[in-house]
Design a protein around this motif. Sequence first.
Motif, short mmCIF file in Angstrom:
data_model
loop_
_atom_site.label_atom_id
_atom_site.label_comp_id
_atom_site.label_asym_id
_atom_site.label_seq_id
_atom_site.Cartn_x
_atom_site.Cartn_y
_atom_site.Cartn_z
N THR A 64 1.10 -1.12 -0.66
CA THR A 64 -0.12 0.06 0.40
C THR A 64 0.98 0.93 0.38
OG1 THR A 64 -2.21 1.40 0.85
CG2 THR A 64 -0.53 0.06 2.44
N TRP A 65 0.39 2.25 -0.19
CA TRP A 65 1.24 3.25 -0.27
C TRP A 65 0.19 4.74 0.36
CZ3 TRP A 65 -0.62 1.21 -4.26
CH2 TRP A 65 -1.81 1.35 -4.71
N SER A 66 1.31 6.05 0.68
CA SER A 66 0.48 7.13 1.55
C SER A 66 0.69 8.18 0.57
CB SER A 66 1.77 7.57 2.40
OG SER A 66 2.85 7.39 1.94
N PRO A 67 0.12 9.20 0.74
CA PRO A 67 -0.30 10.28 0.24
C PRO A 67 1.67 10.88 -0.07
CG PRO A 67 -2.00 10.34 1.78
CD PRO A 67 -1.37 8.80 1.74
N PRO A 68 1.33 11.52 -1.18
CA PRO A 68 2.65 12.63 -1.45
C PRO A 68 2.80 13.72 0.45
CG PRO A 68 1.16 12.50 -2.90
CD PRO A 68 0.28 11.77 -2.61
N LYS A 119 7.36 13.38 -2.78
CA LYS A 119 8.05 11.71 -2.37
C LYS A 119 6.73 10.19 -1.57
CE LYS A 119 9.57 9.39 1.69
NZ LYS A 119 10.51 9.63 2.86
N VAL A 120 6.09 9.55 -2.04
CA VAL A 120 5.54 8.78 -2.31
C VAL A 120 6.20 7.59 -1.49
CG1 VAL A 120 3.70 7.18 -2.84
CG2 VAL A 120 4.31 9.18 -4.04
N SER A 121 5.67 7.25 0.28
CA SER A 121 6.21 6.30 0.93
C SER A 121 5.65 4.90 0.10
CB SER A 121 6.50 6.38 2.29
OG SER A 121 7.36 7.00 2.17
N ILE A 130 13.52 5.74 -8.01
CA ILE A 130 12.89 4.30 -6.91
C ILE A 130 13.95 3.63 -5.90
CG2 ILE A 130 11.10 2.54 -6.90
CD1 ILE A 130 9.97 2.96 -9.08
N SER A 131 13.70 3.95 -4.37
CA SER A 131 14.50 3.75 -3.62
C SER A 131 13.75 1.80 -2.96
CB SER A 131 14.56 4.70 -2.43
OG SER A 131 16.25 3.59 -2.04
N THR A 182 8.07 0.40 6.29
CA THR A 182 8.44 1.24 4.83
C THR A 182 8.88 0.63 4.09
OG1 THR A 182 7.56 3.58 5.43
CG2 THR A 182 9.19 3.78 3.77
N VAL A 183 8.52 -0.34 2.75
CA VAL A 183 9.66 -1.22 2.27
C VAL A 183 10.54 0.04 1.06
CG1 VAL A 183 8.07 -3.21 3.04
CG2 VAL A 183 8.18 -1.88 1.21
N ALA A 184 9.77 0.77 0.34
CA ALA A 184 10.29 1.25 -0.73
C ALA A 184 9.69 2.72 -1.04
CB ALA A 184 9.58 0.71 -2.01
N ALA A 185 9.90 4.09 -2.21
CA ALA A 185 10.01 4.94 -1.86
C ALA A 185 10.22 5.63 -3.28
CB ALA A 185 10.56 6.02 -1.18
N THR A 186 9.61 6.27 -3.86
CA THR A 186 9.84 7.08 -4.81
C THR A 186 8.98 8.68 -4.99
OG1 THR A 186 8.54 6.24 -7.26
CG2 THR A 186 6.84 5.95 -5.62
N ARG A 187 9.59 9.10 -6.26
CA ARG A 187 9.26 10.47 -6.60
C ARG A 187 10.27 10.72 -8.09
NH1 ARG A 187 11.49 14.48 -2.75
NH2 ARG A 187 11.40 15.40 -4.08
#
Length: 339
Positions: A82-86, A90-92, A119-120, A133-138
């Motif tokens: 699942t993901w959180s709002p930016p 950054k979106v986690s 993407i990290s 938290t397993v990844a993040a993108t921006r």
Amino acid sequence: MRKVKAQEAIGMVLGHDVTRIIPGQFKGAVFKKGHIVHEDDIPLLLDAGNDYIYVLELQEGELHEDEAGMRLAQAIAGPGITWSPPEEGKVSLRAQWKGLLRIDVPLLTWINSMEDIIISTLHDHTPCQEGMTVAATRVIPLTIAEEKIRAVEDTCKGHTMVDILSYTLQKVGVVVTGNEVYHGRIKDSFDEMLGGKIRDYGATVVEKLLAPDDAEQIANALLQAKDRGAEVLITTGGLSIDPGDVTRMGIQKAGAEVISYGAPILPGAMFLYALLDGIPVLGLPACVFYAKTTIFDLIFPRVLAGETIQREAIIKMGHGGLCMECEVCRFPRCPFGTG
């Protein structure tokens, strides 16, 4: 950029930082460049002396960093993610349930090779808790060409880059070997050293048997645990080159196929992995009784998640397979097993 009244900027994108000064207390940005203006932001803008602000106007085919980040997250996320709002672009991405993190590393590398997209992630095969938290993108710029995001979306159709495998195998059978334990000369410490770890993964020991250093009896104990419904079998001890260590022979006598014996992991060099009628057999060396973290911690979650372990995978664990034996163990938040 275009100059507009603050009250008319709702839904628009700030083209600059908005700084506020409270004499003797605070000076800093109350809104960052790229912030999308909301109705409840208007009083703060006015209090900061901004009756007018400059806003960015997106051209056709351009995306704001927030929308781009959300679309990237949706494109790469698979089951259990699942993901959180930016937040500032950054979106986690987070684990939706407890399980094993899987990363498509070649796909991750391809996406990160695209200009202006990052993407990290945590390392592949990290055991995860729900909400972790397993990844993040921006994206790097404030705006980005939509065609770049669409390229990622098109590539990810039909498969995912990041997902969480549930621990589907839950029933564990254990055979503790060794004359010294079998005859009561020393205490059986399996429950103390490994029982808690097994429970932490949501698994249950359905059968635990003691066996002497006798291949026939070890084989019979394994088959008895298997008949009790064990989905994973564990043996402990008896895997060195000493003449009295016959656990490997017992595993083979039970009819198991040895996939790998010996592993480039320290602690855990004498590890054995086999399959008995498709049931994973983990032959654990004696290090599991004194080392805080061992090859057990790397292999066990993979097995519970239903992965088929090949010898090649064990060989590759040599990169990152040296435990630093820290005074305070923080596994899996450490380099062990991250190669």
